[in-house]
Scaffold this motif. Structure first.
Motif, mmCIF file in Angstrom:
data_model
loop_
_atom_site.group_PDB
_atom_site.id
_atom_site.type_symbol
_atom_site.label_atom_id
_atom_site.label_comp_id
_atom_site.label_asym_id
_atom_site.label_seq_id
_atom_site.Cartn_x
_atom_site.Cartn_y
_atom_site.Cartn_z
ATOM 1 N N ILE A 74 53.932 -3.914 -15.345
ATOM 2 C CA ILE A 74 54.823 -4.100 -14.191
ATOM 3 C C ILE A 74 56.054 -4.905 -14.581
ATOM 4 C CG2 ILE A 74 55.049 -5.215 -11.932
ATOM 5 C CD1 ILE A 74 52.063 -4.420 -11.490
ATOM 6 N N TYR A 77 58.329 -2.813 -16.883
ATOM 7 C CA TYR A 77 58.985 -1.689 -16.218
ATOM 8 C C TYR A 77 60.107 -2.150 -15.284
ATOM 9 C CZ TYR A 77 59.744 2.558 -13.570
ATOM 10 O OH TYR A 77 60.329 3.644 -12.991
ATOM 11 N N PHE A 78 59.815 -3.094 -14.436
ATOM 12 C CA PHE A 78 60.787 -3.486 -13.422
ATOM 13 C C PHE A 78 61.816 -4.508 -13.894
ATOM 14 C CE2 PHE A 78 57.371 -1.866 -10.648
ATOM 15 C CZ PHE A 78 58.120 -0.932 -9.944
#
Length: 92
Positions: A74, A77-78
């Motif tokens: 997470i 990715y972000f």
């Protein structure tokens, strides 16, 4: 609830694993070794602090590892943030 891991024990485990991974990377080790080296330290410390039978330790370790992996994916990715596992680049 008699054998809960204390906050201090969790900090000791986390700091040991992260420090060992960082040192291994700074020494110029290959990627596979950077990822592999901290595992036995984290596993051993968790077993010593947990003071539970092997199957409870194994479930706890696998749960922690799965949670850590999800958080890493997470974050990578972000936020384009790769330092949770420096050798494991997940940029997309």
């Amino acid at each position: 609830m008699k054998n809960n891991i204390t906050i201090l024990a969790a900090i000791i485990i986390g700091a040991s694993v992260v420090s060992l991974g960082f040192i291994t990377e700074k020494l110029g080790a290959p990627i596979w070794l950077i990822v592999l080296v901290p595992f036995p330290v984290g596993m051993t410390l968790l077993y010593l602090f947990l003071k539970e039978p092997f199957h409870i330790w194994l479930i706890t370790y696998m749960t922690t590892l799965a949670l850590y992996t999800v958080i890493h994916v997470i974050m990578s990715y972000f936020f384009k943030f790769n330092s949770l596992i420096p050798a494991w680049k997940l940029r997309v």
